[in-house]
Design a protein around this motif. Structure first.
Motif: not given
Length: 664
Positions: A576-578, A613-616, A649-653
């Protein structure tokens, strides 16, 4: 009430004063639609007569060998002629056809690269390019030409030039890898590749020629490569005897060159466009010339209602079908003025698009729900910095638009004074099939719906056995009768064409999407039927859960995936991006999970929610859910060449690992 019905505003009608004189009730629209289906051939023939044909057709529809339908059999025409020549013969000769803006800006934020082409400018450039292709490189009718280019005017110019001499274009999105490019060149057996030295993306140079060179190590059919100097790089690798810079290849072509447009059969292939499926190699979707032209011409009139004083902007990339139909062909068929932009939507700031709309007075905007949701995250202050009052029509494309994103754009971009629709179609249909149609009549708008099927298209929602489902119940989207823009086959694999699109429900076209038809007959496409999470035997579409999350006032974007579970089979997980200024707390996480329970149902509650903060996404704005699934399951990422921002992707990880530690 069904599970699917709970989160869709089926009865939230939106009327618009600007369109009141052209608004009709739903019953009247369906009466008109019924007549178009009952007289299908004459209906489409009446539209086709508005275009210029070198030779009229003998038969409107040849249905003797279904599903290999043929439209306007015996008719002869040329797309390049329709797009440029016929306007040069009229007062539109010196009308502005194309406004191009590059990504770079100066310190004041003003674009440093801009070009404007009239129809006469375009006609001359197309003829010179056609002469170059035919005279200098021997390209002729039926040859395949691969274009691997950025969003610059030379891309549509090269396409018109190829179509002028009867060549078949194979446009490959400039974000694809060398292997993906090689696959498409090999399958189409292209003789020639047109590319560029590079282009700008988020202030960085993206080099293209090196990718082409790597691809050609595996693509022996290519005889020549033409390279346009977009950046003017001095170190572009060039293979002597094979590679030619565009300007040098054009050096001997007269400025007043003229190439007679090839008289092409209506059934002659105009382009191949490859789509990636969930399994197997990419499918080379083939569209004809005459049927596609008629379909695009009709939908440009109905859906976009283009007038001679309109400024039209489709924000898609020409590497996808939206760019083929509604950047390259559609606006030019109408003699419109259109905007074309090279770069990222939020560079150097999140108001780049709004600055473009204000700068050129854009009146008709065609964009994607993903883009709208991205801008929602940045906040309302960015569009408020600009005067967007010129907009009169907005449409979205690419995936379902959730009601909250519709309302946000209607309020902040359209000032609650535009016709706003969410079009449904796909590469295989060639053009729009379901949409509101302000250029014809405007039925009442509903936030989040795709609208009714357009005239001449018989669309339905059916169950597993092919039987129509009741209103409000989810089923499979099908098209029951042939229509002009439909694909003709899969390049080199007609058996796959039949198996993929015509075998699930014999005799009708299976779109591969879930949908709901409401009580008014409006279609609500829910997303791909293969993007489904099966929780304890219950099938949930990712769109349904994402839309529910975005309806919460704190959420700007969401991506939902399913991961294996030993008890339930799969459980949903949400990234989720707020919205700006909202903190991602455990309390909010609980609130969002409860929100899903309340809006969709307890079975849909996510097993976990990760704040990012962002989605791939791809450069065209599609969420790459498979990468999030790989993050959550520890699987390899696979091909990431189309990924817009690797840090997503790194942020999601990181979010996944941090929450995993907290839970354990």
């Amino acid at each position: 009430m069904s599970l699917e019905e709970k989160n869709l505003p089926f009865d939230e009608y939106v009327y618009n004063d600007k369109w009141r004189s052209r608004t009709i009730d739903v019953k009247t629209y369906w009466e008109y639609h019924k007549r178009s289906i009952e007289n299908l051939e004459e209906f489409w023939a009446s539209i086709a007569r508005e275009l210029e044909w070198f030779r009229p057709w003998d038969r409107v529809l040849d249905a003797s060998n279904p599903p290999f339908y043929k439209w306007f059999v015996g008719g002869e025409l040329n797309l390049s002629y329709l797009a440029v020549d016929r306007h040069v013969k009229t007062w539109r000769k010196n009308k502005l056809a194309l406004i191009w803006e590059g990504e770079p800006v100066d310190q004041a934020g003003y674009p440093t690269d801009r070009r404007k082409l009239t129809y006469y400018d375009l006609w001359r450039e197309v003829n010179r390019a056609a002469c170059m292709l035919h005279c200098n490189f021997g390209i002729k009718k039926g040859d395949r030409v691969t274009l691997y280019m950025p969003m610059i005017p030379e891309l549509p110019i090269a396409m018109y030039a190829a179509w002028r001499i009867g060549a078949i274009t194979n446009v490959v999105f400039s974000g694809f890898s060398a292997d993906a490019l090689a696959d498409r060149i090999n399958d189409s057996q292209s003789r020639l590749v047109i590319t560029a030295d590079g282009f700008w993306r988020r202030g960085k140079v993206v080099r293209l020629k090196e990718v082409v060179d790597k691809a050609l190590e595996k693509a022996p059919s290519v005889e020549n490569v033409i390279v346009y100097r977009r950046l003017g790089l001095n170190d572009v690798p060039m293979t002597e005897g094979r590679d030619w810079f565009w300007d040098r290849a054009m050096a001997g072509v007269p400025h007043n060159a003229y190439v007679e447009p090839e008289r092409l059969e209506s059934t002659h292939p105009s382009y191949i466009l490859y789509t990636s499926g969930t399994t197997g190699k990419p499918k080379g979707i083939v569209h004809d010339t005459g049927g596609w032209a008629v379909h695009i011409y009709a939908t440009m009139k109905w859906v976009f209602d283009l007038k001679d004083d309109d400024i039209y902007w489709c924000t898609a990339d020409i590497g996808w079908v939206t760019g083929h139909s509604y950047i390259v062909l559609g606006p030019m068929l109408m003699g419109a003025t259109e905007v074309m932009y090279e770069g990222a939507p939020d560079f150097p700031q999140p108001d780049r698009w709004w600055a473009i709309i204000e700068r050129y007075g854009v009146t008709v905007l065609y964009t994607s729900p993903t883009a709208i949701r991205t801008f929602m995250r940045f906040g309302e202050e960015w569009p408020r910095k600009h005067d967007l009052s010129t907009l009169r029509i907005i449409h979205s494309v690419g995936e379902p638009i959730n009601p909250e994103a519709w309302r946000w754009a209607y309020r902040n971009l359209g000032y609650q004074n535009v016709a706003f629709g969410s079009t449904w179609w796909m590469t295989e249909t060639g053009g729009i099939v379901i949409s509101h149609a302000p250029g014809l009549y405007l039925v009442p708008m509903k936030p989040g719906t795709n609208g009714p099927p357009l005239p001449g298209f018989e669309v339905d929602v059916v169950d597993e056995n092919g039987n129509p489902v009741p209103p409000g119940v989810k089923g499979y989207l099908v098209i029951k009768k042939p229509y002009p823009g439909m694909l003709h086959t899969i390049w080199g694999d007609p058996e796959r064409y039949v198996k993929t699109f015509w075998s699930r429900f014999p005799g009708v076209f299976y779109a591969g999407d879930y949908a709901i038809k409401d009580r008014d007959g409006y279609i609500w496409v829910l997303g791909r039927a293969d993007e489904v999470i099966k929780v304890a035997g219950h099938r949930l579409g990712t769109y349904e859960l994402e839309s529910a999350l975005i309806s919460h006032p704190t959420v700007a974007e969401a991506a939902v995936i399913g991961i294996p579970d030993p008890i339930k089979g799969e459980v949903p997980m949400a990234f989720v991006v707020l919205k700006q200024g909202v903190a991602g707390t455990d309390e909010l996480r609980k609130e969002l999970r409860q929100h899903i329970r309340n809006t969709v149902g307890p079975i849909a509650e996510p097993g976990q929610i990760y704040f990012v903060t962002k989605l791939p996404k791809t450069r065209s704005g599609k969420i790459m859910r498979r990468l999030l699934r790989a993050v959550a399951t520890g699987a390899p990422l696979g091909d990431v060449t189309t990924l817009e921002d690797e840090t997503s992707v790194e942020e999601a990880k990181k979010a996944y690992e941090e929450l995993k530690k907290e839970v354990s």
